[in-house]
Motif scaffolding. Structure first.
Motif, mmCIF file in Angstrom:
data_model
loop_
_atom_site.group_PDB
_atom_site.id
_atom_site.type_symbol
_atom_site.label_atom_id
_atom_site.label_comp_id
_atom_site.label_asym_id
_atom_site.label_seq_id
_atom_site.Cartn_x
_atom_site.Cartn_y
_atom_site.Cartn_z
ATOM 1 N N GLY A 28 28.575 29.559 -25.113
ATOM 2 C CA GLY A 28 29.918 29.032 -24.959
ATOM 3 C C GLY A 28 29.976 27.680 -24.302
ATOM 4 N N LEU A 29 28.812 27.079 -24.037
ATOM 5 C CA LEU A 29 28.811 25.772 -23.389
ATOM 6 C C LEU A 29 29.388 24.696 -24.306
ATOM 7 C CD1 LEU A 29 27.888 24.047 -20.925
ATOM 8 C CD2 LEU A 29 25.717 23.709 -22.137
ATOM 9 N N LEU A 30 29.077 24.787 -25.606
ATOM 10 C CA LEU A 30 29.521 23.794 -26.569
ATOM 11 C C LEU A 30 30.758 24.286 -27.313
ATOM 12 C CD1 LEU A 30 26.042 22.744 -27.994
ATOM 13 C CD2 LEU A 30 27.477 21.445 -26.419
ATOM 14 N N PRO A 31 31.537 23.371 -27.892
ATOM 15 C CA PRO A 31 32.734 23.789 -28.634
ATOM 16 C C PRO A 31 32.381 24.733 -29.778
ATOM 17 C CG PRO A 31 32.757 21.416 -28.249
ATOM 18 C CD PRO A 31 31.412 21.908 -27.818
ATOM 19 N N GLY A 32 33.149 25.796 -29.901
ATOM 20 C CA GLY A 32 32.898 26.765 -30.962
ATOM 21 C C GLY A 32 31.782 27.726 -30.669
ATOM 22 N N GLY A 33 31.131 27.589 -29.508
ATOM 23 C CA GLY A 33 30.047 28.486 -29.149
ATOM 24 C C GLY A 33 28.794 28.316 -29.977
ATOM 25 N N LEU A 92 24.687 13.631 -29.224
ATOM 26 C CA LEU A 92 23.935 14.420 -28.252
ATOM 27 C C LEU A 92 24.828 15.278 -27.357
ATOM 28 C CD1 LEU A 92 21.366 11.686 -27.122
ATOM 29 C CD2 LEU A 92 21.147 13.353 -28.971
ATOM 30 N N ALA A 93 26.102 14.927 -27.255
ATOM 31 C CA ALA A 93 27.010 15.675 -26.382
ATOM 32 C C ALA A 93 28.437 15.512 -26.883
ATOM 33 C CB ALA A 93 26.906 15.177 -24.935
ATOM 34 N N PRO A 94 29.295 16.508 -26.680
ATOM 35 C CA PRO A 94 30.706 16.386 -27.086
ATOM 36 C C PRO A 94 31.467 15.462 -26.149
ATOM 37 C CG PRO A 94 30.334 18.472 -25.980
ATOM 38 C CD PRO A 94 28.985 17.841 -26.132
ATOM 39 N N LEU A 95 32.650 15.061 -26.572
ATOM 40 C CA LEU A 95 33.458 14.162 -25.764
ATOM 41 C C LEU A 95 33.820 14.763 -24.411
ATOM 42 C CD1 LEU A 95 35.998 12.625 -28.332
ATOM 43 C CD2 LEU A 95 33.958 11.564 -27.364
ATOM 44 N N THR A 96 33.963 16.076 -24.366
ATOM 45 C CA THR A 96 34.373 16.721 -23.118
ATOM 46 C C THR A 96 33.318 16.598 -22.030
ATOM 47 O OG1 THR A 96 33.542 18.821 -24.022
ATOM 48 C CG2 THR A 96 35.895 18.360 -24.263
ATOM 49 N N PHE A 97 32.080 16.276 -22.403
ATOM 50 C CA PHE A 97 31.011 16.112 -21.412
ATOM 51 C C PHE A 97 30.960 14.694 -20.859
ATOM 52 C CE2 PHE A 97 27.841 19.725 -22.510
ATOM 53 C CZ PHE A 97 28.883 20.633 -22.559
ATOM 54 N N MET A 98 31.725 13.783 -21.422
ATOM 55 C CA MET A 98 31.571 12.368 -21.109
ATOM 56 C C MET A 98 32.639 11.906 -20.129
ATOM 57 S SD MET A 98 30.930 10.865 -24.964
ATOM 58 C CE MET A 98 29.755 11.636 -26.091
ATOM 59 N N PRO A 99 32.312 10.879 -19.324
ATOM 60 C CA PRO A 99 33.371 10.240 -18.531
ATOM 61 C C PRO A 99 34.370 9.565 -19.463
ATOM 62 C CG PRO A 99 31.315 9.005 -18.387
ATOM 63 C CD PRO A 99 30.981 10.287 -19.085
ATOM 64 N N ALA A 100 35.533 9.246 -18.932
ATOM 65 C CA ALA A 100 36.619 8.742 -19.768
ATOM 66 C C ALA A 100 36.233 7.479 -20.520
ATOM 67 C CB ALA A 100 37.856 8.499 -18.901
ATOM 68 N N TRP A 101 35.576 6.531 -19.848
ATOM 69 C CA TRP A 101 35.242 5.261 -20.505
ATOM 70 C C TRP A 101 34.254 5.459 -21.653
ATOM 71 C CZ3 TRP A 101 30.222 3.517 -20.647
ATOM 72 C CH2 TRP A 101 29.325 4.087 -19.731
ATOM 73 N N GLY A 120 33.884 8.295 -23.278
ATOM 74 C CA GLY A 120 34.586 9.038 -24.308
ATOM 75 C C GLY A 120 35.356 8.122 -25.250
ATOM 76 N N TRP A 121 35.954 7.063 -24.703
ATOM 77 C CA TRP A 121 36.658 6.092 -25.543
ATOM 78 C C TRP A 121 35.684 5.363 -26.462
ATOM 79 C CZ3 TRP A 121 41.448 4.838 -26.995
ATOM 80 C CH2 TRP A 121 42.514 5.392 -26.287
ATOM 81 N N LEU A 122 34.535 4.971 -25.909
ATOM 82 C CA LEU A 122 33.535 4.291 -26.749
ATOM 83 C C LEU A 122 33.052 5.200 -27.874
ATOM 84 C CD1 LEU A 122 31.318 2.398 -24.118
ATOM 85 C CD2 LEU A 122 33.022 1.439 -25.682
ATOM 86 N N ALA A 123 32.781 6.462 -27.523
ATOM 87 C CA ALA A 123 32.307 7.401 -28.538
ATOM 88 C C ALA A 123 33.369 7.674 -29.596
ATOM 89 C CB ALA A 123 31.886 8.709 -27.868
ATOM 90 N N ALA A 124 34.641 7.658 -29.190
ATOM 91 C CA ALA A 124 35.725 7.964 -30.124
ATOM 92 C C ALA A 124 35.975 6.852 -31.127
ATOM 93 C CB ALA A 124 37.002 8.268 -29.345
ATOM 94 N N VAL A 125 35.484 5.637 -30.861
ATOM 95 C CA VAL A 125 35.639 4.534 -31.815
ATOM 96 C C VAL A 125 34.305 4.129 -32.431
ATOM 97 C CG1 VAL A 125 37.692 3.648 -30.661
ATOM 98 C CG2 VAL A 125 35.442 2.782 -29.990
ATOM 99 N N ASN A 126 33.255 4.848 -32.087
ATOM 100 C CA ASN A 126 31.915 4.567 -32.622
ATOM 101 C C ASN A 126 31.839 5.040 -34.075
ATOM 102 O OD1 ASN A 126 29.172 4.430 -33.217
ATOM 103 N ND2 ASN A 126 28.547 5.134 -31.183
ATOM 104 N N PRO A 127 31.402 4.204 -35.018
ATOM 105 C CA PRO A 127 31.292 4.642 -36.414
ATOM 106 C C PRO A 127 30.379 5.851 -36.604
ATOM 107 C CG PRO A 127 31.111 2.250 -36.264
ATOM 108 C CD PRO A 127 31.103 2.764 -34.862
ATOM 109 N N LEU A 128 29.359 5.994 -35.741
ATOM 110 C CA LEU A 128 28.480 7.152 -35.873
ATOM 111 C C LEU A 128 29.252 8.453 -35.649
ATOM 112 C CD1 LEU A 128 25.148 6.076 -34.123
ATOM 113 C CD2 LEU A 128 25.838 5.848 -36.506
ATOM 114 N N THR A 129 30.191 8.438 -34.728
ATOM 115 C CA THR A 129 30.993 9.631 -34.469
ATOM 116 C C THR A 129 31.804 10.023 -35.690
ATOM 117 O OG1 THR A 129 31.140 9.141 -32.096
ATOM 118 C CG2 THR A 129 32.827 10.583 -33.019
#
Length: 291
Positions: free
Chosen positions: A74-79, A214-223, A225-234
């Protein structure tokens, strides 16, 4: 006595009797395939590029999967297990790395003078030089990604169904087209291969870590998380992750970004727009360098 002259004259004037010239499309296709075949011959003579391109992400998949094998349920989203979570990131990273290297063969052709020979050759269209690089890198990226997917199956991380496989291939194609356009633009804009390799090294790992590979957004600091959310790889990772998760639709939400929810269709649209935008951006540069 009957004269053969009218028959000979008719053969000269009758369009059906004249040998048909190949169309422009046929000539460009022939040129593109010949230049693509040349790149594959180079790969056959030096297969270390293909081996390294498969071996590195395999090491990531095996070692990181083993490292987090005992992560709490249950650590990751969706288990899901970390190995299955990581698989999508490694698949995308493999295709991304191969596409980022697309400009190196063109750069070496520039430095060794072969590109100048192509430019003075009687090519129907010099766009075939670019198309050959795109075909070569796309084929190479798909082979490497399929090898990673096959290894993931052996490790017990699953395999997407028929519709899922189509989604994976479509996502990878869009990502590869976008990154290949960027790499080809750099190959013509930068002065030499040292600078291009430096850009590749600088861009590779930061883009990987600033994504959801390597990790979901919920594991990341806010800044971050924003970078990951606009990253084309995501935008490529999350649809592939959804393909592995089970039944899906294009409207399925795959990412809770800081600026809102993203579904599969939105991710694909962003990748398509990015690919089109990059090729349009480098078009003037290619026209100038290949003229």
């Amino acid at each position: 006595m009957t004269s053969a002259t009218p028959t000979a004259d008719a053969s000269r004037t009758d369009p059906a009797a004249q040998p048909s010239e190949p169309s422009a499309f046929a000539e460009i296709s022939q040129e593109t395939l010949a230049l693509t075949r040349r790149l594959f011959v180079q790969l056959q003579r030096r297969p270390s590029t293909l081996v390294a391109g498969v071996l590195q992400p395999l090491i990531w998949l095996v070692l990181f999967g083993a490292l987090f094998a005992n992560a709490p349920a249950g650590l990751l989203p969706g288990g899901i297990s970390y190995g299955r979570f990581l698989g999508a990131g490694v698949i995308v990273f493999t295709a991304f790395s191969a596409a980022l290297n697309a400009g190196l063969p063109v750069m070496f052709d520039r430095e060794f003078g072969f590109l100048n020979r192509l430019l003075v050759a009687p090519l129907r269209s010099r766009s075939s030089i670019v198309l050959a690089s795109v075909l070569y890198i796309t084929s190479l990226s798909l082979v490497q990604s399929l090898a990673i997917m096959a290894t993931a199956v052996l490790l017990g991380y699953g395999w997407p169904g028929g519709a899922g496989l189509l989604l994976v291939l479509l996502t990878l194609l869009l990502l590869v087209f976008a990154v290949t356009g960027l790499s080809l633009g750099l190959a013509f804009a930068l002065p030499g291969h040292i600078e291009l390799i430096a850009v590749i090294f600088v861009a590779n790992l930061p883009l990987l870590f600033a994504s959801t590979a390597l990790a979901p957004l919920t594991f990341m600091p806010a800044w971050l998380g924003w970078l990951a959310a606009v990253n084309p790889l995501t935008f490529a990772i999350e649809p592939i992750r959804a393909a592995y998760a089970g039944p899906f639709s294009l409207t399925s939400v795959v990412l809770e970004a800081p600026y809102g929810q993203l579904n599969i269709a939105t991710c694909l649209a962003v990748l398509a727009a990015l690919a089109a935008g990059l090729f349009l951006a480098i078009r003037p540069l290619l026209d100038r360098k290949l003229s």
